[in-house]
Design a protein around this motif. Structure first.
Motif, PDB file in Angstrom:
ATOM      1  N   MET A 321       1.201  -1.501   0.050  1.00 53.68           N
ATOM      2  CA  MET A 321      -0.444  -0.011   0.099  1.00 53.68           C
ATOM      3  C   MET A 321       0.836   0.891  -0.091  1.00 53.68           C
ATOM      4  O   MET A 321       0.724   2.359  -0.005  1.00 53.68           O
ATOM      5  N   LYS A 322       2.154   1.200   0.856  1.00 55.28           N
ATOM      6  CA  LYS A 322       2.897   2.268   0.683  1.00 55.28           C
ATOM      7  C   LYS A 322       4.250   2.129  -0.392  1.00 55.28           C
ATOM      8  O   LYS A 322       4.707   3.423  -0.800  1.00 55.28           O
ATOM      9  N   LEU A 323       3.367   1.428  -1.816  1.00 59.64           N
ATOM     10  CA  LEU A 323       4.510   1.862  -2.854  1.00 59.64           C
ATOM     11  C   LEU A 323       3.815   2.744  -3.455  1.00 59.64           C
ATOM     12  O   LEU A 323       2.921   3.283  -3.712  1.00 59.64           O
ATOM     13  N   ASP A 324       5.175   3.892  -4.433  1.00 57.04           N
ATOM     14  CA  ASP A 324       5.236   4.709  -5.262  1.00 57.04           C
ATOM     15  C   ASP A 324       3.918   4.832  -6.915  1.00 57.04           C
ATOM     16  O   ASP A 324       4.399   3.224  -7.767  1.00 57.04           O
ATOM     17  N   ARG A 325       2.524   4.583  -6.523  1.00 58.58           N
ATOM     18  CA  ARG A 325       0.807   4.257  -7.474  1.00 58.58           C
ATOM     19  C   ARG A 325       1.910   4.933  -9.125  1.00 58.58           C
ATOM     20  O   ARG A 325       1.621   4.291  -9.732  1.00 58.58           O
ATOM     21  N   THR A 326       3.015   5.638  -9.012  1.00 60.62           N
ATOM     22  CA  THR A 326       3.225   6.497 -10.188  1.00 60.62           C
ATOM     23  C   THR A 326       4.165   5.495 -11.532  1.00 60.62           C
ATOM     24  O   THR A 326       3.915   5.122 -12.337  1.00 60.62           O
ATOM     25  N   PHE A 327       5.013   4.538 -10.251  1.00 57.92           N
ATOM     26  CA  PHE A 327       6.577   3.945 -10.702  1.00 57.92           C
ATOM     27  C   PHE A 327       5.364   2.684 -10.937  1.00 57.92           C
ATOM     28  O   PHE A 327       5.967   2.342 -12.137  1.00 57.92           O
ATOM     29  N   VAL A 328       4.396   2.160 -10.064  1.00 55.53           N
ATOM     30  CA  VAL A 328       3.507   1.404 -10.193  1.00 55.53           C
ATOM     31  C   VAL A 328       3.153   1.568 -11.812  1.00 55.53           C
ATOM     32  O   VAL A 328       3.225   0.069 -12.651  1.00 55.53           O
ATOM     33  N   SER A 329       2.524   2.583 -12.350  1.00 53.60           N
ATOM     34  CA  SER A 329       1.674   2.319 -13.497  1.00 53.60           C
ATOM     35  C   SER A 329       2.435   2.895 -14.721  1.00 53.60           C
ATOM     36  O   SER A 329       2.435   1.955 -15.926  1.00 53.60           O
ATOM     37  N   ASN A 330       3.375   2.962 -14.799  1.00 58.35           N
ATOM     38  CA  ASN A 330       4.916   3.255 -15.748  1.00 58.35           C
ATOM     39  C   ASN A 330       5.342   2.070 -15.921  1.00 58.35           C
ATOM     40  O   ASN A 330       5.600   1.784 -17.608  1.00 58.35           O
ATOM     41  N   TYR A 331       5.447   1.192 -14.626  1.00 52.85           N
ATOM     42  CA  TYR A 331       6.080  -0.378 -15.145  1.00 52.85           C
ATOM     43  C   TYR A 331       5.290  -0.657 -15.683  1.00 52.85           C
ATOM     44  O   TYR A 331       6.136  -1.342 -17.267  1.00 52.85           O
ATOM     45  N   ALA A 332       3.927  -0.580 -15.890  1.00 49.44           N
ATOM     46  CA  ALA A 332       3.056  -2.406 -16.518  1.00 49.44           C
ATOM     47  C   ALA A 332       2.833  -1.330 -17.718  1.00 49.44           C
ATOM     48  O   ALA A 332       2.746  -1.726 -19.037  1.00 49.44           O
ATOM     49  N   ARG A 333       2.796   0.180 -17.478  1.00 51.42           N
ATOM     50  CA  ARG A 333       2.628   0.043 -19.623  1.00 51.42           C
ATOM     51  C   ARG A 333       3.965   0.329 -20.102  1.00 51.42           C
ATOM     52  O   ARG A 333       3.708   0.223 -21.400  1.00 51.42           O
ATOM     53  N   SER A 334       4.857   0.364 -19.487  1.00 51.45           N
ATOM     54  CA  SER A 334       6.097  -0.425 -20.316  1.00 51.45           C
ATOM     55  C   SER A 334       6.433  -1.312 -21.011  1.00 51.45           C
ATOM     56  O   SER A 334       6.824  -1.896 -22.125  1.00 51.45           O
ATOM     57  N   ARG A 335       5.650  -2.391 -20.374  1.00 53.99           N
ATOM     58  CA  ARG A 335       5.597  -3.808 -20.071  1.00 53.99           C
ATOM     59  C   ARG A 335       4.621  -4.711 -20.582  1.00 53.99           C
ATOM     60  O   ARG A 335       5.085  -5.171 -21.685  1.00 53.99           O
ATOM     61  N   PHE A 336       3.441  -4.266 -20.636  1.00 53.20           N
ATOM     62  CA  PHE A 336       2.275  -4.545 -20.668  1.00 53.20           C
ATOM     63  C   PHE A 336       1.655  -4.721 -21.593  1.00 53.20           C
ATOM     64  O   PHE A 336       0.236  -5.157 -22.332  1.00 53.20           O
ATOM     65  N   ASP A 337       2.213  -3.741 -22.839  1.00 51.58           N
ATOM     66  CA  ASP A 337       1.792  -2.999 -24.156  1.00 51.58           C
ATOM     67  C   ASP A 337       0.877  -4.053 -25.346  1.00 51.58           C
ATOM     68  O   ASP A 337       2.020  -4.970 -25.503  1.00 51.58           O
TER      69      ASP A 337
END
Length: 364
Positions: A321-337
């Motif tokens: 719950m404490k993780l950086d949500r922007t980092f989380v989203s950016n990671y997903a969008r770079s990997r799972f397109d």
């Protein structure tokens, strides 16, 4: 290319989707059509009418609420009905003059009958090995005619005893459909979504959420009534909200508003589309180190613990719950397109069709 896609027949290929395989089949069919290919989707009759469906199994007795086929005295079992549907298709599939068969069925019949057809076949291994499919592939490998691919390195490792060095194409998702949320709802909650089935471990997720002291929202159909009755129902209280199947927009809002997504597989999860979808919303994951999850949950996007440690999962929930949500989203969008996935499948389909057809010319 003229491509025949063989679908899984447990559920129609239509939204709201019963599971990740239905999502995959829908997306890959739609996108191959949009890329200019002549596609036929062999699926059950109530699949999306906007897709080029050639129905091979009737959904007359399919119950949309339960996701199961109603059993009637005068009808064959679901198992036998699927057997005959695939048998009938494979008996006539060469008549469609396809360039390639793209098999996503999970069924033994298309594998067993592969040596009886002349059309090249690419089969995706969407699950870990199970008896019927293992036996079919072992037999096919004695005179191999099928090209195989799977969805993660872990899934390839699971199949290694039967076939070494299986090709891997990671699953992707339509990132345009998944809005990212920089902040969760003010009223904190965890989300769990997917099929309510023993493989997915909802009972462990509920227990962990209770220990962590966070309300849990559950989105998905009950795919196994016995499991729900024996393992889940006794855990339900005011802190667990069952929401049933949600449409994509509502599910996006639920996931994006959650502080954490709990992913609790009890089997060797081949990939885990729920992980990609949650992360694309900016929602970090707390889950078990099962199947491909350690492969796709990168550092800073989630916390994974050993299965089936509920106390450790509760701790992971609090940490995630404490993780950086922007980092989380950016990671997903770079990997799972999903377009990356489509490029890879389109290339492989063309290569298999060309290679197999060259072999046929040489044999003649």
């Amino acid at each position: 290319m003229r491509i025949g896609i063989i679908a899984h027949l447990k559920h129609p290929i239509v939204a709201p989707f019963a599971g990740g395989l239905e999502v995959f089949t829908h997306e890959i069919t739609r996108r191959l059509v949009s890329r200019g290919h002549d596609v036929i989707l062999f699926a059950s009759s109530s699949s999306d009418e906007n897709l080029p469906v050639d129905p091979i199994l009737s959904d007359e007795d399919y119950d949309e609420k339960t996701g199961m086929r109603i059993k009637r005295r005068d009808l064959p079992s679901e198992y036998i009905a699927e057997h005959h549907a695939y048998f009938g298709l494979m008996s006539r599939i060469d008549d469609y003059k396809l360039d390639i068969i793209f098999n996503n069925s999970l069924h033994y019949i298309p594998i067993t009958m592969a040596n009886l057809v002349t059309t090249p076949i690419l089969t995706v291994l969407h699950t870990p090995p199970f008896y019927e499919l293992q036996m079919a592939i072992k037999a096919e490998q004695r005179n191999p005619v099928i090209q195989y691919v799977t969805v993660s390195k872990q899934s390839a490792a699971n199949w290694n005893e039967i076939m070494s060095d299986c090709d891997v194409i990671e699953n992707g998702i339509d990132l345009d459909l998944w809005k990212s949320y920089e902040k969760p709802n003010d009223q904190s909650y965890a989300i769990w979504f997917g099929r309510i089935h023993p493989d997915k471990g909802l009972h462990l997720a509920i227990q962990a959420a209770k220990v962590a002291g966070i309300p849990l929202k559950v989105a998905g159909a009950i795919a196994d009534q016995r499991y729900f009755k024996e393992k889940v129902s006794s855990l339900l209280d005011e802190n667990v909200e069952l929401l049933g199947i949600q449409d994509q927009k509502s599910l996006n809002s639920l996931i994006g508003g959650a502080s954490v997504c709990i992913v609790s597989p009890c089997w060797q999860e081949p990939f885990g589309l729920v992980v990609a979808e949650a992360l694309s919303c900016g929602t970090p994951v707390a889950g078990f180190k099962m199947g491909a999850l350690p492969e796709i949950v990168a550092e800073g996007t989630g916390i994974l613990v050993d299965y089936p440690e509920v106390e450790d999962l509760a701790t992971a929930i609090k940490k995630a719950m404490k993780l950086d949500r922007t980092f989380v989203s950016n990671y997903a969008r770079s990997r799972f397109d999903i377009e990356k996935m489509m490029d890879s499948y389109e290339k492989m389909l063309a290569e298999v069709a060309q290679q197999k057809n060259k072999q046929k010319v040489l044999e003649v």
